[in-house]
Design an enzyme around this catalytic site. Structure first.
Site, PDB file in Angstrom:
ATOM      1  N   HIS A 149      35.509  34.157   6.121  1.00  0.00           N
ATOM      2  CA  HIS A 149      36.729  33.985   6.914  1.00  0.00           C
ATOM      3  C   HIS A 149      37.022  35.285   7.640  1.00  0.00           C
ATOM      4  O   HIS A 149      36.826  36.379   7.087  1.00  0.00           O
ATOM      5  CB  HIS A 149      37.912  33.610   6.016  1.00  0.00           C
TER       6      HIS A 149
ATOM      7  N   ASP B   8      38.125  25.362   5.092  1.00  0.00           N
ATOM      8  CA  ASP B   8      37.597  24.397   6.056  1.00  0.00           C
ATOM      9  C   ASP B   8      36.399  23.643   5.492  1.00  0.00           C
ATOM     10  O   ASP B   8      36.184  22.474   5.801  1.00  0.00           O
ATOM     11  CB  ASP B   8      37.198  25.116   7.348  1.00  0.00           C
TER      12      ASP B   8
END
Length: 430
Positions: free
Chosen positions: A307, A365
Site C-alpha cells: 500500500h 483491496d
C-alpha cells in the site's frame, strides 16, 4: 497549534521565520503562508504529498505503524465491534452515539432511502450498457435538481438534511445503477432491513422472487462499508474539499468525489486485483507471474499487495480477511479457480522472503475484491460500492471544511515553464 518552535528559510540573503504547527499526533507542519509575501517564492510539491492543506479532527493515518483511526478509534475495533451507521455517526458528529441517538439516527437514515420517483426517468436516459459508475456519478450530481430544498450551504438544517439524504440514498442509487446495467427492474428499499442488508436486497431481489439476505453476507458488506468510510486527505476527499471551497452545493461536491474515485489509480484497486487473479487463471501459473513480479524489466505488477500509505501492513486487511474466509465458507466456493489463485498468492506473499522484505502484504483491496466477487457482484460494481461507503467520509470532511473559519477557495500555485511574453504576429507574417 504552534508550540513556539520555528523554522527559518534563507534565500538570497533574506530570511523568513516560519511557525511550526503541532497536531495531537503525527508529524509537525511548517506554516509556509508567509513565504510568498516575504520572499516572493512558492513551494513545489507535485501531488501535494508533503503538503497539509487543512486542519482536520476526523481521521488519522500512521503508515509506518499501520494505524488508521476514526476520531481516535482504531479501525480494527470499529470493524469488529461496531457497524457502519454507528461509524457514520462517529465520523459526522465526533463521538459515538448513545442508544437513543443511535436509534434516532438509524430511523432518519432508513426513512430517507427512497429516491424521488421521477429519478427513474433520469436513469432511463443512460445507454443500456452504461457503466454503473457513470450512472452513480450522474445521479448524485442530479440530486441537486431533485432535492433543491437542501442545497443552501449556509443553512445548518439544509446541510444536515443533505447529509442524511446522501448517506441514505447512495445504496439505492448504486443498487439501481446495477439493476439498470443488467436490465432488471428497480427494487425499492425496505425499512425493515438494516443498511447493508437493504443494499444487498436491492441488488439481488427481483419482483418475481424475493432475496433472503444471509447475515454473514450482510455483515461482510457492512465491514466493507466501515473499512472504506474515510481515509484522510486522499485524492477524492481532496477533490470534495476543493469543490466545496468554491461554495458548490453538497450534491455537486460529492459527485466530484465520485468522479475522482472512478480513476483506476484510486478507487479501482480491488477491481484491478480481481482482474489480475483471473488473468493468472490457475494455481499452476502462479510461479510464472511471481517471477514476472520480481523482474524489474517486466511491466507486470501484483495488484492488491502492499500500500502506498501503509508501509508495514494494512490495518484493514486482517478484518477483511476474516470476512473473506467466512463468506467463502458460507458459499462453499473454495474450489473456484480464481479464489484458489487468491489463496495461494496470499500464502506466498506472507512467506516468500522477497514479498516479506518488500512488504508486499495482501491489502484491503485484495480481500474486498474476493468477497464482492463471491457474492456475485461484477467488477463494474466494485467502485460504486467504494463510493457508497466513502460518501460519509466525504460529507464529514466537507462539513468540517464549510465550518472552518480560515478556509479559502482552493488555488494551488505552479512552476511555470512555458514561453515568456511575446507579441502576436499576423498569419501572413508567421
Amino acid at each position: 497549534m504552534s508550540d513556539g518552535k520555528k523554522a527559518t528559510i534563507t534565500l538570497d540573503g533574506q530570511s523568513v521565520e516560519l511557525n511550526v504547527l503541532s497536531g495531537t499526533t503525527g508529524p509537525d507542519v511548517i506554516d509556509i503562508r508567509p513565504l510568498y509575501k516575504q520572499l516572493d517564492v512558492f513551494t513545489y510539491d507535485p501531488g501535494f504529498t508533503s503538503t497539509a492543506a487543512c486542519d482536520s479532527d476526523i481521521t488519522f493515518i500512521d503508515g509506518d505503524k499501520g494505524e488508521l483511526l476514526y476520531r481516535g478509534y482504531p479501525i480494527d475495533q470499529l470493524a469488529e465491534k461496531s457497524h457502519y451507521l454507528e461509524v457514520c455517526y462517529l465520523l459526522l458528529y465526533g463521538e459515538l452515539p448513545s442508544a437513543t441517538q443511535m436509534e434516532d439516527f438509524e430511523h432518519r437514515i432508513t426513512h430517507h432511502t427512497m429516491l424521488h420517483e421521477q429519478m427513474q426517468n433520469f436513469y432511463r436516459g443512460f445507454r443500456r450498457d452504461a457503466h454503473p459508475m457513470a450512472i452513480v456519478c450522474g445521479v448524485v450530481g442530479a440530486m441537486s435538481a431533485f432535492y433543491h430544498d437542501s442545497t443552501d450551504i449556509d443553512d445548518d438544517w439544509q446541510r444536515e438534511v443533505a447529509t442524511l439524504r446522501l448517506i441514505a440514498k447512495l445504496p439505492t442509487i448504486c443498487a439501481w445503477a446495477y439493476k439498470y446495467s443488467i436490465g432488471q427492474p428497480f427494487i425499492y428499499p425496505r425499512n425493515d432491513l438494516d443498511y447493508a442488508a437493504n443494499f444487498l436486497h436491492m441488488c439481488f431481489a427481483t419482483p418475481c422472487e424475493d432475496y433472503q439476505v444471509d447475515p454473514i453476507l450482510s455483515r461482510a458488506m457492512d465491514r466493507i462499508f466501515t473499512l472504506h468510510a474515510d481515509h484522510e486527505q486522499n485524492a477524492s476527499t481532496s477533490t470534495v474539499r476543493l469543490a466545496g471551497s468554491s461554495q458548490a452545493n453538497p450534491f455537486a461536491c460529492i459527485a466530484a468525489g465520485v468522479a475522482c474515485l472512478w480513476g483506476p489509480a484510486h478507487g479501482g484497486a480491488n477491481q484491478s486485483c480481481l482482474e489480475m487473479l483471473r488473468e493468472i487463471g490457475t494455481v499452476d501459473r502462479i510461479p510464472e507471474y511471481i517471477a514476472r513480479a520480481k523482474d524489474k524489466n517486466d511491466s507486470f505488477r501484483l495488484m492488491g499487495f502492499g500500500h502506498r500509505v501503509y508501509k508495514n501492513f494494512d490495518p484493514r486487511a486482517k478484518v477483511m480477511k476474516e470476512s473473506a474466509d467466512e463468506v467463502l465458507g458460507l458459499l462453499g466456493i473454495e474450489n473456484n479457480p480464481t479464489l484458489q489463485v487468491a489463496k495461494e498468492l496470499e500464502r506466498i506473499a506472507l512467506e516468500d522472503p522477497y514479498f516479506v522484505e518488500k512488504k508486499l502484504y495482501p491489502n484491503v483491496d485484495f480481500y474486498s475484491g474476493i468477497i464482492l466477487d463471491a457474492m456475485g457482484l461484477p467488477t463494474s460494481m466494485f467502485t460504486p460500492i467504494f463510493a457508497l461507503a466513502r460518501t460519509v467520509g466525504w460529507i464529514a470532511q466537507w462539513k468540517e471544511m464549510i465550518e472552518d473559519p480560515v478556509q479559502k477557495i482552493g488555488r494551488p500555485r505552479q512552476l511555470y515553464k512555458g514561453a515568456t511574453a511575446r507579441d502576436y504576429a499576423d498569419v501572413e507574417d508567421r
